[in-house]
Write an enzyme that holds these catalytic residues in place. Structure first.
Site, PDB file in Angstrom:
ATOM      1  N   VAL A  51     -34.752  95.791  34.119  1.00 31.52           N
ATOM      2  CA  VAL A  51     -35.426  96.898  34.798  1.00 31.52           C
ATOM      3  C   VAL A  51     -36.808  96.462  35.271  1.00 31.52           C
ATOM      4  O   VAL A  51     -37.242  96.819  36.371  1.00 31.52           O
ATOM      5  CB  VAL A  51     -35.532  98.138  33.870  1.00 31.52           C
ATOM      6  CG1 VAL A  51     -36.331  99.247  34.538  1.00 31.52           C
ATOM      7  CG2 VAL A  51     -34.150  98.634  33.479  1.00 31.52           C
ATOM      8  N   CYS A  52     -37.504  95.675  34.461  1.00 30.79           N
ATOM      9  CA  CYS A  52     -38.886  95.286  34.753  1.00 30.79           C
ATOM     10  C   CYS A  52     -39.094  94.685  36.146  1.00 30.79           C
ATOM     11  O   CYS A  52     -40.017  95.099  36.847  1.00 30.79           O
ATOM     12  CB  CYS A  52     -39.412  94.333  33.688  1.00 30.79           C
ATOM     13  SG  CYS A  52     -39.472  95.059  32.043  1.00 30.79           S
ATOM     14  N   PRO A  53     -38.264  93.733  36.579  1.00 28.35           N
ATOM     15  CA  PRO A  53     -38.550  93.155  37.890  1.00 28.35           C
ATOM     16  C   PRO A  53     -38.411  94.163  39.025  1.00 28.35           C
ATOM     17  O   PRO A  53     -39.085  94.044  40.046  1.00 28.35           O
ATOM     18  CB  PRO A  53     -37.543  92.009  38.023  1.00 28.35           C
ATOM     19  CG  PRO A  53     -36.456  92.324  37.068  1.00 28.35           C
ATOM     20  CD  PRO A  53     -37.114  93.072  35.943  1.00 28.35           C
TER      21      PRO A  53
END
EC number: 1.11.1.-
Length: 180
Positions: A51-53
């Protein structure tokens, strides 16, 4: 019991970071305040995740809009600057970040995440916390959500613009609309 942060002076920080030019340097709230800038400080759990990128690159792709609003964006995790740099040097096609327009800071001692109330101590990672800090150092907005859910760049920009009006913004207020 948790202590209220909004409306108070934000915890000051200085952290090692990978800057937009891919060099190592430092970021600090004091520097942004000295330069009369708003600070959009966001925490994410860790590098090389899924999810972070999506949110890190979404913020980077719209960095010019933050810059136009006199805001500096700073991403933070508990990973090292070396891990940040490796992730930045990894292409977006390979679940990397590619070039970023703002710094990624390394909170390796977990102190900043703890002071902002987003540290999951037993895991050593941060929740997805987002904080908007005025040029005077007042924390004016915070939102913290589960690590499975990425943030909305449109909403972050809307809230920043609402705060900058200095007025009362009703529900569903959009930039350009009247304040109360």
């Amino acid at each position: 019991m948790a202590e209220r942060m909004v409306g108070k002076q934000a915890p000051r920080f200085e952290m090692e970071a990978v800057l937009a030019n891919k060099e190592f340097g430092k970021v600090s709230l004091e520097e942004n305040m000295k330069n009369d800038k708003w600070t959009v400080l966001f925490f994410y759990p860790m590098d090389f995740t899924f999810v972070c990128p999506t949110e890190i690159t979404a913020l980077s792709d719209r960095y010019d809009e933050f810059e136009d609003l006199d805001a500096e964006v700073i991403g933070v995790s508990t990973d090292t600057i070396h891990t940040h740099l490796a992730w930045i040097k990894t292409s977006r096609d390979d679940n990397g970040l590619g070039d970023l327009n703002y710094p990624l800071a390394a909170d390796t001692n977990h102190q900043v995440a703890k002071e902002y109330g987003v540290l999951i101590e037993e895991e050593g990672v941060a929740l997805r916390g987002l904080f908007i800090i005025s040029p005077e150092g007042e924390l004016q907005y915070q939102v913290v959500n589960h690590n499975n859910i990425g943030r909305d760049v449109d909403e972050t920009l809307r809230v920043l613009q609402a705060l900058q009006t200095g007025g009362l913004c009703p529900a569903n207020w959009k930039p350009g609309q009247e304040t109360l």
